[in-house]
Design a protein around this motif. Sequence first.
Motif, PDB file in Angstrom:
ATOM      1  N   ASN A 165      -4.918  -7.996  -3.519  1.00 38.68           N
ATOM      2  CA  ASN A 165      -5.958  -6.282  -3.752  1.00 38.68           C
ATOM      3  C   ASN A 165      -6.775  -6.626  -5.106  1.00 38.68           C
ATOM      4  O   ASN A 165      -7.906  -6.177  -5.287  1.00 38.68           O
ATOM      5  CB  ASN A 165      -4.429  -5.212  -4.267  1.00 38.68           C
ATOM      6  CG  ASN A 165      -3.601  -4.893  -2.736  1.00 38.68           C
ATOM      7  OD1 ASN A 165      -3.951  -4.873  -1.991  1.00 38.68           O
ATOM      8  ND2 ASN A 165      -2.679  -4.355  -3.479  1.00 38.68           N
ATOM      9  N   ARG A 207     -10.080  -7.356  -3.220  1.00 40.16           N
ATOM     10  CA  ARG A 207     -10.789  -6.326  -1.988  1.00 40.16           C
ATOM     11  C   ARG A 207     -11.012  -4.845  -3.097  1.00 40.16           C
ATOM     12  O   ARG A 207     -11.964  -4.023  -3.405  1.00 40.16           O
ATOM     13  CB  ARG A 207      -9.323  -5.256  -1.198  1.00 40.16           C
ATOM     14  CG  ARG A 207      -8.730  -4.975  -0.590  1.00 40.16           C
ATOM     15  CD  ARG A 207      -6.809  -5.372  -0.381  1.00 40.16           C
ATOM     16  NE  ARG A 207      -7.319  -3.667   0.041  1.00 40.16           N
ATOM     17  CZ  ARG A 207      -6.293  -2.617  -0.262  1.00 40.16           C
ATOM     18  NH1 ARG A 207      -5.006  -3.475   0.317  1.00 40.16           N
ATOM     19  NH2 ARG A 207      -6.169  -1.772   1.007  1.00 40.16           N
ATOM     20  N   GLU A 216      -0.545  -4.102   1.200  1.00 38.07           N
ATOM     21  CA  GLU A 216      -0.723  -2.489   1.587  1.00 38.07           C
ATOM     22  C   GLU A 216      -0.229  -1.718   1.081  1.00 38.07           C
ATOM     23  O   GLU A 216      -0.215  -0.773   2.308  1.00 38.07           O
ATOM     24  CB  GLU A 216      -0.270  -3.291   3.334  1.00 38.07           C
ATOM     25  CG  GLU A 216      -1.538  -4.207   3.718  1.00 38.07           C
ATOM     26  CD  GLU A 216      -0.899  -4.780   5.644  1.00 38.07           C
ATOM     27  OE1 GLU A 216      -0.048  -4.087   5.899  1.00 38.07           O
ATOM     28  OE2 GLU A 216      -1.703  -5.178   5.625  1.00 38.07           O
ATOM     29  N   LEU A 271       0.170  -0.683  -1.651  1.00 36.29           N
ATOM     30  CA  LEU A 271      -0.378   0.919  -2.192  1.00 36.29           C
ATOM     31  C   LEU A 271      -1.635   1.098  -1.448  1.00 36.29           C
ATOM     32  O   LEU A 271      -2.425   0.369  -0.677  1.00 36.29           O
ATOM     33  CB  LEU A 271      -1.740  -0.460  -3.722  1.00 36.29           C
ATOM     34  CG  LEU A 271      -0.792  -0.267  -4.401  1.00 36.29           C
ATOM     35  CD1 LEU A 271      -1.210  -1.439  -6.096  1.00 36.29           C
ATOM     36  CD2 LEU A 271       0.096   1.068  -5.044  1.00 36.29           C
ATOM     37  N   ALA A 272      -1.912   2.253  -1.073  1.00 38.69           N
ATOM     38  CA  ALA A 272      -2.969   2.900  -0.030  1.00 38.69           C
ATOM     39  C   ALA A 272      -4.373   2.861  -0.891  1.00 38.69           C
ATOM     40  O   ALA A 272      -4.509   2.203  -2.434  1.00 38.69           O
ATOM     41  CB  ALA A 272      -3.185   4.486   0.625  1.00 38.69           C
ATOM     42  N   GLU A 273      -5.832   3.142  -0.480  1.00 40.04           N
ATOM     43  CA  GLU A 273      -6.603   2.576  -0.931  1.00 40.04           C
ATOM     44  C   GLU A 273      -7.187   3.515  -1.607  1.00 40.04           C
ATOM     45  O   GLU A 273      -7.358   3.022  -3.420  1.00 40.04           O
ATOM     46  CB  GLU A 273      -8.101   3.117   0.320  1.00 40.04           C
ATOM     47  CG  GLU A 273      -9.684   2.854  -0.200  1.00 40.04           C
ATOM     48  CD  GLU A 273      -9.240   0.729  -0.124  1.00 40.04           C
ATOM     49  OE1 GLU A 273      -9.686   0.396  -0.808  1.00 40.04           O
ATOM     50  OE2 GLU A 273      -8.549   0.631   1.306  1.00 40.04           O
ATOM     51  N   GLU A 295      -4.745   4.534  -4.208  1.00 36.73           N
ATOM     52  CA  GLU A 295      -4.132   4.029  -5.280  1.00 36.73           C
ATOM     53  C   GLU A 295      -4.307   2.393  -6.235  1.00 36.73           C
ATOM     54  O   GLU A 295      -4.173   2.148  -7.165  1.00 36.73           O
ATOM     55  CB  GLU A 295      -2.946   3.988  -5.029  1.00 36.73           C
ATOM     56  CG  GLU A 295      -1.714   4.809  -4.120  1.00 36.73           C
ATOM     57  CD  GLU A 295      -0.644   4.734  -3.309  1.00 36.73           C
ATOM     58  OE1 GLU A 295       0.322   4.917  -4.258  1.00 36.73           O
ATOM     59  OE2 GLU A 295      -0.653   4.313  -2.203  1.00 36.73           O
ATOM     60  N   ARG A 304       9.281   2.108  -2.374  1.00 34.87           N
ATOM     61  CA  ARG A 304       8.703   1.861  -0.946  1.00 34.87           C
ATOM     62  C   ARG A 304       8.663  -0.060  -0.771  1.00 34.87           C
ATOM     63  O   ARG A 304       8.285  -0.102   0.677  1.00 34.87           O
ATOM     64  CB  ARG A 304       6.810   2.163  -0.681  1.00 34.87           C
ATOM     65  CG  ARG A 304       7.006   3.102  -0.625  1.00 34.87           C
ATOM     66  CD  ARG A 304       5.639   4.297  -0.483  1.00 34.87           C
ATOM     67  NE  ARG A 304       4.995   3.844  -2.267  1.00 34.87           N
ATOM     68  CZ  ARG A 304       3.499   4.130  -2.631  1.00 34.87           C
ATOM     69  NH1 ARG A 304       2.414   4.337  -1.542  1.00 34.87           N
ATOM     70  NH2 ARG A 304       2.372   3.142  -4.092  1.00 34.87           N
TER      71      ARG A 304
END
Length: 372
Positions: free
Chosen positions: A156, A159, A332, A334-336, A338, A352
Amino acid sequence: MSVQSSVPLATREDLALAYTPGVAQVCEAIADDESLVHELTWVGRAVAVVTDGSAVLGLGNIGPRAAMPVMEGKAVLFKQFGGVDAVPICLDTQDPDEIVAIVTALAPSFGGINLEDISAPRCFDIERRLEATLPIPVFHDDQHGTAIVVLAALRNAARVLGRDLRDLRIVVSGAGAAGVAVTKMLISGGADAGEIVVLDSQGCLHTGRTDLNPEKAALAATTNAGGITGDIANALRGADVLIGVSGGTIGETALAGMSPGGAIFALANPTPEVHPEIAARYAAVVATGRSDFPNQINNVLAFPGIFRGALDAGATRITDGMKVAAANAIAEVLAEGELSTGAIVPSALDPRVAPAVAAAVAAAARRDGVLR
């Protein structure tokens, strides 16, 4: 902690089912088909949390009795986040042969073994021998739990930074249980082994060193393609990522040699190798093992879901594929929208996480063909 019945014990009929004579029917069924123990008792959802007290948190070799609070805490986290029943077991021996023999003898009572706070390099041998002997998952969390969450966090971070994991130059400070496992996990997850430099207390691991134990020698043979020698300052020159799993302090002079806009994961607890305020001067993404700073690299993101998934699938061991699947699932969550430099991993309390990890691990166990 406590033990509670999952069925009522209010009448004579209840007692007759829970104990004699009713329980004899269950015993006879299992005697005829031992695999039924996973369905008809708690074995299929129970894990032993086993330590010898030789490497507890940042406290060191404090022995089995002083280690018990950590094992109890681990058991509570298993139940809270993964719905897995766990029993803390502290062994009054640090002899690898005795530990392997005792855990092997205890194994019929459990669906999995979580090894905890056992010092390196003994932990590598103990885990390998138990994996080869037992038909249930064996997982040394200090190695693999840390490594899985580090891989998730670095995925992440890459990303957020607009980088590719394979293009990062990575320095791992520490070649104990966590450092070895983190390095192997990063390679399994897609990092370029040749672009990773690992250091122990004597400096960079490289093939020219003759003082390395077998684990370190294996790392030296697969990493550090450039043959970097010397201290942490040499290793960090031009590096994109620093992962600290060694304790001690890494000075600003060394940090100043890093490429700008990278990441520093200073994971020693309770005192990080680099204080986050200092790390922020040299990196765009900063993570620690502490809960009072952003981006906590916390094993609780991994182990409850990993064992939940392994037990649900009836896995006989935990493969590298299952570990990578766990790391990907954590990343994954964490959505984009977040994701940010201050949020590269979910909160340890995010509901989650464990279900996502469990589902991914169970699916990977089926793909890898390691089902009971």
